[in-house]
Scaffold this motif. Structure first.
Motif, mmCIF file in Angstrom:
data_model
loop_
_atom_site.group_PDB
_atom_site.id
_atom_site.type_symbol
_atom_site.label_atom_id
_atom_site.label_comp_id
_atom_site.label_asym_id
_atom_site.label_seq_id
_atom_site.Cartn_x
_atom_site.Cartn_y
_atom_site.Cartn_z
ATOM 1 N N GLY A 172 0.819 -1.212 0.000
ATOM 2 C CA GLY A 172 0.000 0.000 0.000
ATOM 3 C C GLY A 172 0.852 1.262 0.000
ATOM 4 N N ALA A 173 1.945 1.232 0.748
ATOM 5 C CA ALA A 173 2.843 2.387 0.811
ATOM 6 C C ALA A 173 3.501 2.639 -0.548
ATOM 7 C CB ALA A 173 3.897 2.171 1.884
ATOM 8 N N ILE A 174 3.919 1.571 -1.207
ATOM 9 C CA ILE A 174 4.571 1.707 -2.517
ATOM 10 C C ILE A 174 3.576 2.216 -3.558
ATOM 11 C CG2 ILE A 174 5.631 0.412 -4.416
ATOM 12 C CD1 ILE A 174 6.939 -1.359 -2.219
ATOM 13 N N VAL A 175 2.374 1.682 -3.535
ATOM 14 C CA VAL A 175 1.348 2.125 -4.496
ATOM 15 C C VAL A 175 0.995 3.585 -4.251
ATOM 16 C CG1 VAL A 175 -1.069 1.817 -5.158
ATOM 17 C CG2 VAL A 175 0.418 -0.170 -4.918
ATOM 18 N N LEU A 176 0.823 3.972 -2.997
ATOM 19 C CA LEU A 176 0.501 5.358 -2.669
ATOM 20 C C LEU A 176 1.608 6.295 -3.149
ATOM 21 C CD1 LEU A 176 -1.287 7.470 -1.288
ATOM 22 C CD2 LEU A 176 -0.072 6.965 0.843
ATOM 23 N N TYR A 177 2.858 5.933 -2.896
ATOM 24 C CA TYR A 177 3.969 6.783 -3.328
ATOM 25 C C TYR A 177 4.026 6.870 -4.852
ATOM 26 C CZ TYR A 177 8.523 8.849 -3.942
ATOM 27 O OH TYR A 177 9.532 9.687 -4.324
ATOM 28 N N SER A 178 3.821 5.756 -5.537
ATOM 29 C CA SER A 178 3.871 5.759 -7.004
ATOM 30 C C SER A 178 2.794 6.663 -7.595
ATOM 31 C CB SER A 178 3.700 4.348 -7.555
ATOM 32 O OG SER A 178 4.720 3.510 -7.079
ATOM 33 N N VAL A 179 1.592 6.557 -7.072
ATOM 34 C CA VAL A 179 0.497 7.397 -7.567
ATOM 35 C C VAL A 179 0.804 8.867 -7.302
ATOM 36 C CG1 VAL A 179 -1.934 7.985 -7.203
ATOM 37 C CG2 VAL A 179 -1.247 5.592 -7.416
ATOM 38 N N TRP A 206 12.416 16.953 -8.494
ATOM 39 C CA TRP A 206 11.454 17.717 -7.706
ATOM 40 C C TRP A 206 10.218 16.885 -7.391
ATOM 41 C CZ3 TRP A 206 11.963 21.592 -4.654
ATOM 42 C CH2 TRP A 206 12.977 22.521 -4.865
ATOM 43 N N ALA A 207 9.763 16.092 -8.358
ATOM 44 C CA ALA A 207 8.600 15.225 -8.132
ATOM 45 C C ALA A 207 8.898 14.217 -7.027
ATOM 46 C CB ALA A 207 8.205 14.520 -9.424
ATOM 47 N N THR A 208 10.118 13.705 -6.997
ATOM 48 C CA THR A 208 10.509 12.751 -5.963
ATOM 49 C C THR A 208 10.470 13.393 -4.579
ATOM 50 O OG1 THR A 208 11.914 11.598 -7.549
ATOM 51 C CG2 THR A 208 12.361 11.209 -5.210
ATOM 52 N N VAL A 209 11.001 14.590 -4.466
ATOM 53 C CA VAL A 209 11.045 15.279 -3.174
ATOM 54 C C VAL A 209 9.636 15.654 -2.711
ATOM 55 C CG1 VAL A 209 11.828 17.390 -2.030
ATOM 56 C CG2 VAL A 209 13.389 16.133 -3.526
ATOM 57 N N ILE A 210 8.864 16.247 -3.593
ATOM 58 C CA ILE A 210 7.518 16.690 -3.217
ATOM 59 C C ILE A 210 6.623 15.502 -2.898
ATOM 60 C CG2 ILE A 210 5.453 17.867 -4.071
ATOM 61 C CD1 ILE A 210 7.373 19.699 -5.675
ATOM 62 N N ALA A 211 6.693 14.447 -3.711
ATOM 63 C CA ALA A 211 5.882 13.256 -3.451
ATOM 64 C C ALA A 211 6.275 12.608 -2.132
ATOM 65 C CB ALA A 211 6.015 12.261 -4.597
ATOM 66 N N ALA A 212 7.547 12.629 -1.791
ATOM 67 C CA ALA A 212 7.987 12.053 -0.516
ATOM 68 C C ALA A 212 7.409 12.836 0.661
ATOM 69 C CB ALA A 212 9.511 12.031 -0.446
ATOM 70 N N ILE A 262 0.675 11.832 4.570
ATOM 71 C CA ILE A 262 -0.445 10.890 4.470
ATOM 72 C C ILE A 262 -0.147 9.625 5.273
ATOM 73 C CG2 ILE A 262 -1.765 9.440 2.887
ATOM 74 C CD1 ILE A 262 -1.448 11.650 0.795
ATOM 75 N N ALA A 263 1.079 9.132 5.216
ATOM 76 C CA ALA A 263 1.454 7.939 5.970
ATOM 77 C C ALA A 263 1.315 8.194 7.474
ATOM 78 C CB ALA A 263 2.879 7.514 5.629
#
Length: 86
Positions: A5-12, A55-61, A67-68
């Motif tokens: 679930g964590a991996i799917v959430l991060y990917s989305v 930037w997408a990696t940093v912001i998504a993290a 959310i986590a």
């Protein structure tokens, strides 16, 4: 939250943030005056994908961490969400 679930959430989140960032700072080939033959004039001149992906990696993290925390700490539970449907 499970690992899957964590991996799917991060990917989305990552793809969502990337698609939001793509148009920022964009110049078309027509704006620059260097239209490559066989491409439309509105095609991006230099998309700067590596920078936008970083930037997408940093912001998504950051969004994923917030959310986590909400899910793991139990700030909002399934019972809270079910109460809204009644």
């Amino acid at each position: 939250m499970s690992l899957t679930g964590a991996i799917v959430l991060y990917s989305v989140l990552w793809f969502l943030v990337l698609f939001v960032l793509l148009p920022f700072g964009q110049q078309s080939q027509a704006d620059v005056g260097q239209v490559t033959p066989g491409t439309p004039a509105g095609a991006p001149h230099e998309p700067k994908l590596k920078k936008k992906m970083l930037w997408a990696t940093v912001i998504a993290a950051l969004i994923w961490a917030a959310i986590a925390y909400v899910i793991i700490a139990g700030v909002i539970t399934r019972a809270d969400l079910e109460a809204w449907t009644r």
